[in-house]
Design a protein around this motif. Structure first.
Motif, mmCIF file in Angstrom:
data_model
loop_
_atom_site.group_PDB
_atom_site.id
_atom_site.type_symbol
_atom_site.label_atom_id
_atom_site.label_comp_id
_atom_site.label_asym_id
_atom_site.label_seq_id
_atom_site.Cartn_x
_atom_site.Cartn_y
_atom_site.Cartn_z
ATOM 1 N N ALA A 61 4.639 2.165 31.659
ATOM 2 C CA ALA A 61 3.344 2.820 31.446
ATOM 3 C C ALA A 61 2.281 2.089 32.277
ATOM 4 O O ALA A 61 2.151 0.874 32.172
ATOM 5 C CB ALA A 61 2.974 2.792 29.973
ATOM 6 N N PRO A 62 1.548 2.806 33.117
ATOM 7 C CA PRO A 62 0.525 2.167 33.953
ATOM 8 C C PRO A 62 -0.574 1.525 33.105
ATOM 9 O O PRO A 62 -1.009 2.080 32.096
ATOM 10 C CB PRO A 62 -0.047 3.324 34.768
ATOM 11 N N GLN A 63 -1.015 0.341 33.542
ATOM 12 C CA GLN A 63 -2.082 -0.390 32.859
ATOM 13 C C GLN A 63 -3.377 -0.377 33.664
ATOM 14 O O GLN A 63 -4.426 -0.725 33.130
ATOM 15 C CB GLN A 63 -1.657 -1.841 32.621
ATOM 16 N N GLU A 64 -3.282 -0.039 34.966
ATOM 17 C CA GLU A 64 -4.437 -0.081 35.850
ATOM 18 C C GLU A 64 -4.529 1.202 36.668
ATOM 19 O O GLU A 64 -3.542 1.889 36.860
ATOM 20 C CB GLU A 64 -4.312 -1.257 36.830
ATOM 21 N N GLU B 260 0.106 -3.879 38.457
ATOM 22 C CA GLU B 260 0.634 -4.901 37.544
ATOM 23 C C GLU B 260 2.087 -5.254 37.866
ATOM 24 O O GLU B 260 2.515 -6.399 37.682
ATOM 25 C CB GLU B 260 0.484 -4.486 36.080
ATOM 26 N N SER B 261 2.841 -4.312 38.382
ATOM 27 C CA SER B 261 4.225 -4.587 38.791
ATOM 28 C C SER B 261 4.262 -5.421 40.069
ATOM 29 O O SER B 261 5.058 -6.347 40.200
ATOM 30 C CB SER B 261 5.003 -3.285 38.977
#
Length: 182
Positions: A34-37, A106-107
């Motif tokens: 799930a994307p955080q940014e 984030e990855s």
């Protein structure tokens, strides 16, 4: 780091076979977390929308594709999200080069944090997010590099336009070189 369906992995496995090296393939094999940014395209300023599960290539599918177009016997597959799997790698594991296509900032940050120290001096960190503002800025962020990796940022070749690999100019690909004395 990030192999989707295995196309680039197949090509890299051929290079590994020619040089008698191992290719360590890191991927969740369940798509993106799930994307955080937010991710913004540098040129257009438009937001790139990602969702959990996007860009899914299963381990079985990737292995078939690499066997079809490359040398699967030279590959070691590491299943899981980067922030989890990279922390469990052997302490003496080193990388001659890195090809990262992690998509999410984030990855990419997780790969940089855990893999950059393992990259050989003079080694190249290939990044497939040359058009993404949030990723490219990481390679110039002096405080982040000092705090997390204890060194100066390496900069980034291809910032905003990528390397000129396409008929109309740029691409998504850029790179950073790890200095000989980091």
């Amino acid at each position: 780091f990030g192999c989707f369906k295995g196309g680039a992995t197949a090509s890299l496995s051929l290079v590994c076979a020619a040089t008698d090296r191992r290719l360590i393939v890191f991927d969740s094999f369940q798509g993106l977390p799930a994307p955080q940014e937010v991710v913004e395209n540098i040129g257009s300023g438009k937001v790139v929308h990602y969702s959990a599960g996007d860009l899914l290539g299963t381990l079985a599918e990737v292995k078939v594709n690499v066997a079809r177009g490359g040398r699967v016997g030279y590959c070691t597959f590491v299943e899981g999200f980067f922030d989890e799997t990279l922390q469990t790698r052997p302490a003496d594991e080193r990388y001659a080069m890195i090809f990262e296509d992690a998509d999410l900032p984030e990855s990419v940050r997780a790969v940089l944090t855990h893999a950059w120290p393992r990259l050989a001096p003079g080694g190249i960190y290939w990044c497939h997010e040359a058009l993404d503002y949030q990723v490219v800025q990481m390679f110039f962020d002096q405080s982040w590099w000092k705090e997390n990796l204890g060194c100066k940022p390496p900069g980034f070749v291809g910032s905003g336009i990528g390397l000129p690999l396409e008929p109309n100019g740029g691409s998504c690909l850029g790179y950073a070189i790890k200095p000989a004395a980091d």
